[in-house]
Design an enzyme around this catalytic site. Sequence first.
Site, mmCIF file in Angstrom:
data_model
loop_
_atom_site.group_PDB
_atom_site.id
_atom_site.type_symbol
_atom_site.label_atom_id
_atom_site.label_comp_id
_atom_site.label_asym_id
_atom_site.label_seq_id
_atom_site.Cartn_x
_atom_site.Cartn_y
_atom_site.Cartn_z
ATOM 1 N N GLY A 10 0.829 -1.222 0.000
ATOM 2 C CA GLY A 10 0.000 0.000 0.000
ATOM 3 C C GLY A 10 0.850 1.254 0.000
ATOM 4 N N ALA A 11 2.098 1.144 -0.515
ATOM 5 C CA ALA A 11 3.077 2.248 -0.415
ATOM 6 C C ALA A 11 2.644 3.537 -1.114
ATOM 7 C CB ALA A 11 4.424 1.784 -0.968
ATOM 8 N N ARG A 12 1.759 3.436 -2.115
ATOM 9 C CA ARG A 12 1.325 4.662 -2.808
ATOM 10 C C ARG A 12 0.238 5.406 -2.042
ATOM 11 N NH1 ARG A 12 -1.770 3.937 -6.699
ATOM 12 N NH2 ARG A 12 -1.871 1.665 -6.578
ATOM 13 N N GLY A 13 -0.316 4.769 -1.004
ATOM 14 C CA GLY A 13 -1.481 5.322 -0.302
ATOM 15 C C GLY A 13 -1.118 6.453 0.656
ATOM 16 N N ASP A 36 1.969 -3.911 -4.473
ATOM 17 C CA ASP A 36 0.909 -3.066 -5.029
ATOM 18 C C ASP A 36 0.002 -3.968 -5.859
ATOM 19 O OD1 ASP A 36 -0.541 -0.893 -6.243
ATOM 20 O OD2 ASP A 36 1.202 0.382 -5.886
ATOM 21 N N THR A 99 -3.855 -1.620 8.705
ATOM 22 C CA THR A 99 -5.133 -1.755 8.000
ATOM 23 C C THR A 99 -6.228 -2.139 8.986
ATOM 24 O OG1 THR A 99 -3.851 -2.513 6.107
ATOM 25 C CG2 THR A 99 -6.229 -2.944 6.047
ATOM 26 N N ASN A 126 -4.856 1.835 15.632
ATOM 27 C CA ASN A 126 -4.381 3.217 15.597
ATOM 28 C C ASN A 126 -2.941 3.274 16.113
ATOM 29 O OD1 ASN A 126 -4.048 6.069 15.822
ATOM 30 N ND2 ASN A 126 -6.279 6.254 15.835
ATOM 31 N N HIS A 154 -13.881 10.949 10.349
ATOM 32 C CA HIS A 154 -12.798 10.684 9.401
ATOM 33 C C HIS A 154 -13.067 11.338 8.053
ATOM 34 C CE1 HIS A 154 -11.618 7.536 12.264
ATOM 35 N NE2 HIS A 154 -10.436 7.584 11.689
ATOM 36 N N HIS A 155 -12.013 11.387 7.236
ATOM 37 C CA HIS A 155 -12.107 11.822 5.834
ATOM 38 C C HIS A 155 -13.099 10.934 5.075
ATOM 39 C CE1 HIS A 155 -9.673 8.310 4.567
ATOM 40 N NE2 HIS A 155 -9.131 8.446 5.778
ATOM 41 N N LYS A 158 -12.615 7.028 3.544
ATOM 42 C CA LYS A 158 -12.445 5.849 4.404
ATOM 43 C C LYS A 158 -13.448 4.755 4.020
ATOM 44 C CE LYS A 158 -11.777 4.490 9.191
ATOM 45 N NZ LYS A 158 -10.658 3.629 8.791
HETATM 46 N N1 LIG Z 1 -3.537 2.009 12.229
HETATM 47 C C1 LIG Z 1 -3.502 3.316 11.968
HETATM 48 O O1 LIG Z 1 -2.978 4.130 12.752
HETATM 49 C C2 LIG Z 1 -4.088 3.808 10.689
HETATM 50 C C3 LIG Z 1 -4.720 2.936 9.878
HETATM 51 N N2 LIG Z 1 -5.242 3.337 8.684
HETATM 52 C C4 LIG Z 1 -5.792 2.277 7.862
HETATM 53 O O2 LIG Z 1 -4.821 1.978 6.863
HETATM 54 C C5 LIG Z 1 -5.466 1.559 5.676
HETATM 55 C C6 LIG Z 1 -4.984 2.426 4.522
HETATM 56 O O3 LIG Z 1 -5.445 3.738 4.715
HETATM 57 P P1 LIG Z 1 -5.063 4.911 3.693
HETATM 58 O O4 LIG Z 1 -3.594 4.983 3.529
HETATM 59 O O5 LIG Z 1 -5.818 6.104 4.126
HETATM 60 O O6 LIG Z 1 -5.723 4.327 2.346
HETATM 61 P P2 LIG Z 1 -5.289 4.604 0.830
HETATM 62 O O7 LIG Z 1 -6.473 4.244 -0.008
HETATM 63 O O8 LIG Z 1 -4.699 5.959 0.699
HETATM 64 O O9 LIG Z 1 -4.123 3.532 0.601
HETATM 65 C C7 LIG Z 1 -4.331 2.190 0.360
HETATM 66 C C8 LIG Z 1 -3.338 1.765 -0.687
HETATM 67 O O10 LIG Z 1 -3.432 0.349 -0.883
HETATM 68 C C9 LIG Z 1 -3.435 0.111 -2.276
HETATM 69 N N3 LIG Z 1 -3.987 -1.184 -2.598
HETATM 70 C C10 LIG Z 1 -5.265 -1.516 -2.907
HETATM 71 N N4 LIG Z 1 -5.341 -2.835 -3.193
HETATM 72 C C11 LIG Z 1 -4.093 -3.325 -3.055
HETATM 73 C C12 LIG Z 1 -3.524 -4.614 -3.225
HETATM 74 N N5 LIG Z 1 -4.256 -5.660 -3.635
HETATM 75 N N6 LIG Z 1 -2.206 -4.766 -3.002
HETATM 76 C C13 LIG Z 1 -1.448 -3.722 -2.618
HETATM 77 N N7 LIG Z 1 -1.924 -2.474 -2.473
HETATM 78 C C14 LIG Z 1 -3.230 -2.283 -2.669
HETATM 79 C C15 LIG Z 1 -4.218 1.269 -2.868
HETATM 80 O O11 LIG Z 1 -4.031 1.406 -4.256
HETATM 81 P P3 LIG Z 1 -5.183 2.131 -5.148
HETATM 82 O O12 LIG Z 1 -5.283 3.506 -4.619
HETATM 83 O O13 LIG Z 1 -4.676 2.025 -6.528
HETATM 84 O O14 LIG Z 1 -6.433 1.327 -4.914
HETATM 85 C C16 LIG Z 1 -3.599 2.416 -2.062
HETATM 86 O O15 LIG Z 1 -2.380 2.832 -2.637
HETATM 87 C C17 LIG Z 1 -6.967 1.641 5.968
HETATM 88 O O16 LIG Z 1 -7.440 0.371 6.358
HETATM 89 C C18 LIG Z 1 -7.060 2.617 7.135
HETATM 90 O O17 LIG Z 1 -8.188 2.410 7.929
HETATM 91 C C19 LIG Z 1 -5.158 4.617 8.279
HETATM 92 C C20 LIG Z 1 -4.574 5.563 9.072
HETATM 93 C C21 LIG Z 1 -3.990 5.251 10.353
HETATM 94 O O1 LIG Z 2 -8.671 5.388 7.695
HETATM 95 C C1 LIG Z 2 -8.083 6.209 8.437
HETATM 96 O O2 LIG Z 2 -7.735 7.312 8.063
HETATM 97 C C2 LIG Z 2 -7.788 5.797 9.823
HETATM 98 N N1 LIG Z 2 -8.045 4.580 10.164
HETATM 99 C C3 LIG Z 2 -7.814 4.003 11.439
HETATM 100 C C4 LIG Z 2 -9.125 3.590 12.067
HETATM 101 O O3 LIG Z 2 -9.974 3.009 11.343
HETATM 102 O O4 LIG Z 2 -9.316 3.793 13.246
HETATM 103 C C5 LIG Z 2 -6.942 4.853 12.319
HETATM 104 C C6 LIG Z 2 -7.163 6.327 12.197
HETATM 105 O O5 LIG Z 2 -8.352 6.630 12.829
HETATM 106 C C7 LIG Z 2 -7.162 6.760 10.744
#
Ligand SMILES: NC(=O)C1=CN([C@@H]2O[C@H](COP(=O)(O)OP(=O)(O)OC[C@H]3O[C@@H](n4cnc5c(N)ncnc54)[C@H](OP(=O)(O)O)[C@@H]3O)[C@@H](O)[C@H]2O)C=CC1
Ligand SMILES: O=C(O)C1=N[C@H](C(=O)O)C[C@H](O)C1
Length: 265
Positions: A10-13, A36, A99, A126, A154-155, A158
Amino acid sequence: MEQIKIVIAGARGRMGSEAVKLVESTTEYTLVGVIDHKFDGKRLKDLDGFDSDVPIYTDIETCFFETNPHVLIDLTTPEIGKIHTKIALQHGVRPVVGTTGFSDEDLKELEGLTIEKGIGAIIAPNFAIGAILMMKFSQMAAKYFQDVEIIEQHHDQKLDAPSGTGLKTAEMISNVREEKQQGHPDEKELIAGARGADYKGIRLHSVRLPGLIAHQEVLFGGDGQTLKIRHDSYNRASFMSGVKLAVDNVLKIDILVYGLENIIE
Ligand SMILES: NC(=O)C1=CN([C@@H]2O[C@H](COP(=O)(O)OP(=O)(O)OC[C@H]3O[C@@H](n4cnc5c(N)ncnc54)[C@H](OP(=O)(O)O)[C@@H]3O)[C@@H](O)[C@H]2O)C=CC1
Ligand SMILES: O=C(O)C1=N[C@H](C(=O)O)C[C@H](O)C1
């Protein structure tokens, strides 16, 4: 010191790109590859906004075979994150999973795998230290206040609701709170969902709006008083010290740890 070899899924995310910066700026970490669902065979530096000269894999097993990492950091989607975590454990790679959206059954299955393989995994809904403290403080308060509602914000991109943090907070509170159905016993929702989700009598409300990042307020009510415990993440860098804490700790454990509150004192 031996380098800790890390793969990020998920490095592009939004979170993944921040995790790439963390790994690249930490002297004892080496980013060896990213996973990815696009761009197989390219290098990360071929994509806009990245300098890292590491391969991109769309096949996780090929990635593990060719890069031999110690740790997988997964920041993808609920469905994919579960599959990645399982495959990592099967290959002896320690997962650090941010995730969210894992069910109790998923957690049980993954815990079973850590026991079978004898290696650690950390799943942290979190990573922000302030959010972990908010959950801990809420658990403390719940011993004294039985009535509680959780509002997470959240944004609007999500995928999961309630958030992993909201759900974890409700679980932690319910571990110490005598179960209670809150509100008036005869209350009726005039529009479905008006009172939020129900976790063992605790109401959970999910707000999704552009402009927000990650915010949560836990509201307690008692006789003539309320208590509000709130945490706000204003950017994704707020999560990175917790990601580092998890990577450093996952190498020292041989069980599944669900939540960083089990790691920090
Ligand atoms: N634990 C914590 O503190 C936090 C957890 N999160 C969680 O982290 C996760 C990611 O959040 P966020 O970064 O905002 O999401 P994003 O959508 O920005 O990033 C997810 C990334 O995963 C990629 N992806 C999708 N399918 C695959 C696959 N099969 N293999 C590899 N990569 C894939 C997406 O690509 P594409 O865009 O092309 O689909 C995208 O680049 C969520 O579940 C969120 O709830 C978020 C913030 C904090
Ligand atoms: O998707 C997010 O952005 C976040 N996800 C996590 C959650 O589901 O609690 C952590 C944080 O709140 C951001």
